[in-house]
Design a protein around this motif. Structure first.
Motif, PDB file in Angstrom:
ATOM      1  N   MET A   1       9.507  89.105  53.905  1.00 53.37           N
ATOM      2  CA  MET A   1       8.898  88.286  54.956  1.00 53.37           C
ATOM      3  C   MET A   1       8.327  89.177  56.054  1.00 53.37           C
ATOM      4  SD  MET A   1      11.824  85.360  55.365  1.00 53.37           S
ATOM      5  CE  MET A   1      10.973  84.667  56.777  1.00 53.37           C
ATOM      6  N   PRO A   2       7.159  88.795  56.654  1.00 50.00           N
ATOM      7  CA  PRO A   2       6.582  89.615  57.719  1.00 50.00           C
ATOM      8  C   PRO A   2       7.531  89.824  58.889  1.00 50.00           C
ATOM      9  CG  PRO A   2       4.998  87.990  56.937  1.00 50.00           C
ATOM     10  CD  PRO A   2       6.297  87.676  56.279  1.00 50.00           C
ATOM     11  N   VAL A   3       8.283  88.774  59.249  1.00 51.55           N
ATOM     12  CA  VAL A   3       9.178  88.911  60.388  1.00 51.55           C
ATOM     13  C   VAL A   3      10.242  89.953  60.116  1.00 51.55           C
ATOM     14  CG1 VAL A   3      10.664  87.001  59.637  1.00 51.55           C
ATOM     15  CG2 VAL A   3      10.623  87.675  62.045  1.00 51.55           C
ATOM     16  N   ASP A   4      10.731  90.028  58.893  1.00 46.20           N
ATOM     17  CA  ASP A   4      11.736  91.037  58.572  1.00 46.20           C
ATOM     18  C   ASP A   4      11.146  92.440  58.663  1.00 46.20           C
ATOM     19  OD1 ASP A   4      13.876  89.263  58.153  1.00 46.20           O
ATOM     20  OD2 ASP A   4      13.214  88.853  56.115  1.00 46.20           O
ATOM     21  N   ARG A   5       9.912  92.602  58.265  1.00 47.27           N
ATOM     22  CA  ARG A   5       9.276  93.914  58.383  1.00 47.27           C
ATOM     23  C   ARG A   5       9.132  94.313  59.851  1.00 47.27           C
ATOM     24  NH1 ARG A   5       6.107  91.930  54.005  1.00 47.27           N
ATOM     25  NH2 ARG A   5       4.374  91.374  55.377  1.00 47.27           N
ATOM     26  N   GLU A   6       8.820  93.335  60.702  1.00 48.91           N
ATOM     27  CA  GLU A   6       8.717  93.628  62.133  1.00 48.91           C
ATOM     28  C   GLU A   6      10.066  94.047  62.697  1.00 48.91           C
ATOM     29  OE1 GLU A   6       7.190  90.059  63.809  1.00 48.91           O
ATOM     30  OE2 GLU A   6       5.218  90.245  62.852  1.00 48.91           O
ATOM     31  N   LEU A   7      11.110  93.327  62.313  1.00 46.84           N
ATOM     32  CA  LEU A   7      12.447  93.654  62.825  1.00 46.84           C
ATOM     33  C   LEU A   7      12.912  95.002  62.301  1.00 46.84           C
ATOM     34  CD1 LEU A   7      14.027  90.107  62.426  1.00 46.84           C
ATOM     35  CD2 LEU A   7      13.343  91.209  64.564  1.00 46.84           C
ATOM     36  N   ASP A   8      12.597  95.300  61.059  1.00 50.97           N
ATOM     37  CA  ASP A   8      12.933  96.616  60.509  1.00 50.97           C
ATOM     38  C   ASP A   8      12.194  97.711  61.277  1.00 50.97           C
ATOM     39  OD1 ASP A   8      14.538  95.398  58.620  1.00 50.97           O
ATOM     40  OD2 ASP A   8      13.036  95.501  57.018  1.00 50.97           O
ATOM     41  N   ALA A   9      10.911  97.482  61.535  1.00 48.12           N
ATOM     42  CA  ALA A   9      10.114  98.484  62.248  1.00 48.12           C
ATOM     43  C   ALA A   9      10.654  98.725  63.646  1.00 48.12           C
ATOM     44  CB  ALA A   9       8.658  98.046  62.303  1.00 48.12           C
ATOM     45  N   ALA A  10      11.185  97.671  64.268  1.00 50.89           N
ATOM     46  CA  ALA A  10      11.744  97.794  65.613  1.00 50.89           C
ATOM     47  C   ALA A  10      13.185  98.289  65.616  1.00 50.89           C
ATOM     48  CB  ALA A  10      11.666  96.438  66.317  1.00 50.89           C
ATOM     49  N   ALA A  11      13.729  98.577  64.437  1.00 43.13           N
ATOM     50  CA  ALA A  11      15.114  99.045  64.304  1.00 43.13           C
ATOM     51  C   ALA A  11      16.111  98.044  64.876  1.00 43.13           C
ATOM     52  CB  ALA A  11      15.282 100.417  64.958  1.00 43.13           C
ATOM     53  N   ILE A  12      15.832  96.763  64.650  1.00 43.67           N
ATOM     54  CA  ILE A  12      16.760  95.700  65.037  1.00 43.67           C
ATOM     55  C   ILE A  12      17.558  95.350  63.796  1.00 43.67           C
ATOM     56  CG2 ILE A  12      16.975  93.342  65.914  1.00 43.67           C
ATOM     57  CD1 ILE A  12      14.188  93.822  67.266  1.00 43.67           C
ATOM     58  N   THR A  13      18.787  95.803  63.738  1.00 42.92           N
ATOM     59  CA  THR A  13      19.574  95.682  62.511  1.00 42.92           C
ATOM     60  C   THR A  13      20.692  94.665  62.595  1.00 42.92           C
ATOM     61  OG1 THR A  13      20.984  97.512  63.239  1.00 42.92           O
ATOM     62  CG2 THR A  13      19.067  98.075  61.879  1.00 42.92           C
ATOM     63  N   ASP A  14      21.177  94.365  63.787  1.00 41.67           N
ATOM     64  CA  ASP A  14      22.279  93.417  63.935  1.00 41.67           C
ATOM     65  C   ASP A  14      21.838  92.028  63.456  1.00 41.67           C
ATOM     66  OD1 ASP A  14      23.563  91.220  65.966  1.00 41.67           O
ATOM     67  OD2 ASP A  14      25.021  92.762  65.389  1.00 41.67           O
ATOM     68  N   PRO A  15      22.569  91.398  62.551  1.00 39.50           N
ATOM     69  CA  PRO A  15      22.147  90.091  62.010  1.00 39.50           C
ATOM     70  C   PRO A  15      21.984  89.012  63.075  1.00 39.50           C
ATOM     71  CG  PRO A  15      23.880  91.046  60.651  1.00 39.50           C
ATOM     72  CD  PRO A  15      23.779  91.908  61.867  1.00 39.50           C
ATOM     73  N   VAL A  16      22.862  88.997  64.068  1.00 37.06           N
ATOM     74  CA  VAL A  16      22.765  87.987  65.120  1.00 37.06           C
ATOM     75  C   VAL A  16      21.500  88.190  65.940  1.00 37.06           C
ATOM     76  CG1 VAL A  16      23.852  87.069  67.204  1.00 37.06           C
ATOM     77  CG2 VAL A  16      25.252  87.654  65.217  1.00 37.06           C
ATOM     78  N   LEU A  17      21.220  89.449  66.278  1.00 38.38           N
ATOM     79  CA  LEU A  17      20.005  89.730  67.032  1.00 38.38           C
ATOM     80  C   LEU A  17      18.755  89.432  66.213  1.00 38.38           C
ATOM     81  CD1 LEU A  17      20.492  93.005  69.131  1.00 38.38           C
ATOM     82  CD2 LEU A  17      19.909  90.714  69.954  1.00 38.38           C
ATOM     83  N   ARG A  18      18.790  89.745  64.930  1.00 40.05           N
ATOM     84  CA  ARG A  18      17.638  89.443  64.086  1.00 40.05           C
ATOM     85  C   ARG A  18      17.348  87.937  64.086  1.00 40.05           C
ATOM     86  NH1 ARG A  18      16.150  93.741  60.450  1.00 40.05           N
ATOM     87  NH2 ARG A  18      15.427  92.295  58.850  1.00 40.05           N
ATOM     88  N   ALA A  19      18.398  87.136  64.012  1.00 44.90           N
ATOM     89  CA  ALA A  19      18.221  85.685  64.060  1.00 44.90           C
ATOM     90  C   ALA A  19      17.660  85.251  65.417  1.00 44.90           C
ATOM     91  CB  ALA A  19      19.541  84.986  63.782  1.00 44.90           C
ATOM     92  N   ALA A  20      18.108  85.905  66.482  1.00 40.24           N
ATOM     93  CA  ALA A  20      17.620  85.569  67.817  1.00 40.24           C
ATOM     94  C   ALA A  20      16.126  85.864  67.935  1.00 40.24           C
ATOM     95  CB  ALA A  20      18.405  86.362  68.862  1.00 40.24           C
TER      96      ALA A  20
END
Length: 310
Positions: A1-20
């Motif tokens: 998913m594009p959003v997951d690629r964005e979160l990966d690129a931003a080094a946001i790894t915590d599942p709760v934060l990713r959902a936020a």
């Protein structure tokens, strides 16, 4: 998913934060079509932060703008104070159980966004609980500082600058104001339905326009020369703010310029449409069509693709 690629690129790894952050992105996509389209031109690692800032602002704004949903002013005030408390607690502790607050707190930490900008924003939101019109430009500017200028200042560290950040701050604040003033013109009829006028009363009065005349135009779907002239004057003043903001685009990091320049053009297009409608906008809302948005955005997407592969 594009959003997951964005979160990966931003080094946001915590599942709760990713959902936020996903929640904030959804708010942006649902409510801010022009703004969301422009954010797609940012490099992926910057997008989640912009979505978080937008999501928080939208969450607070919706509490105040949905005035016909049965909530009393006291209830809306209490809800806004819960937002303020949640934010203050989140900024103090670095975390929050509320997804929108969690994302914006994380963004503030990552990019060193001054907490005062959020406090100023909430101060203006509180004004919407009791203030229904503005006697002059100075009064409106006090509101717009918190509702718009500080949004530009919040986003600036995320975009990045090629000059010292403080040098770019006046233009960033001006661009936030320009976008807000454009919204005030586009939404003048809908704001009347909420009992609010965000156009300075003395400037309207100079053309023989008052709240009663605005209400007449809203109710009847008609307009008249005094109203057209007053709104043309407001458009001219708003264009002057865009000219004040324009030099700031070149101060941004190259990839971020495409995003801001596209938003600049798309919001400016709203003013063009107001003029094309001969300023008959109280009873109807001008909207940049999907084709119009794409006509502005697609060349920028092409330039972004070339920049990425170069």
């Amino acid at each position: 998913m594009p959003v997951d690629r964005e979160l990966d690129a931003a080094a946001i790894t915590d599942p709760v934060l990713r959902a936020a952050y996903r929640r904030c992105r959804a708010l942006n996509a649902e409510h801010g079509r022009t703004y969301y389209l422009a954010t797609r031109l940012l490099s992926p690692e910057r997008r989640p932060a912009v979505h978080a800032l937008y999501g928080f602002a939208r969450w607070a704004d919706d509490i105040l703008d949905e005035v016909h949903d049965g909530r009393t002013p006291a209830r809306r005030a209490a809800e806004l104070e819960r937002v303020a408390t949640a934010l203050a607690d989140g900024l103090a502790t670095g975390a929050s159980p509320h997804p929108v607050v969690a994302a914006v707190v994380d963004t503030a930490r990552r990019y060193g966004i001054p907490h005062a900008h959020f406090h100023d924003f909430l101060a203006s939101m509180r004004m919407d609980l009791t203030v229904t019109d503005y006697p002059d430009r100075a009064a409106l500017s006090r509101y717009v500082h918190g509702s718009a200028a500080v949004i530009g200042l919040q986003v600036l560290p995320v975009l990045g600058t090629r000059v010292p950040q403080e040098e770019a701050e006046p233009a960033a604040a001006a661009l936030g104001v320009a976008f807000q003033l454009t919204n005030f013109l586009r939404d003048v009829g809908e704001d009347l339905d909420r009992g609010r006028v965000y156009l300075p009363a003395d400037e309207l009065a100079a053309f023989g326009v008052d709240r009663d005349l605005l209400g007449w135009a809203r109710r009847t779907g008609r307009t008249e020369p005094r109203l057209r002239r007053a709104l043309a004057h407001q458009v001219a003043l708003t264009r002057a703010v865009y000219r004040e903001a324009a030099p700031g685009v070149a101060m941004l990091e190259p990839r971020s310029r495409l995003c801001v320049d596209t938003a600049f053009r798309l919001y400016g297009r709203i003013l063009d449409l107001i003029e094309q409608a001969d300023h008959d906008i109280v009873s109807r809302r001008v909207v940049v069509s999907r084709r119009g948005r794409l006509a502005v955005a697609l060349p920028a997407f092409a330039r972004a693709a070339l920049a990425t592969t170069a």
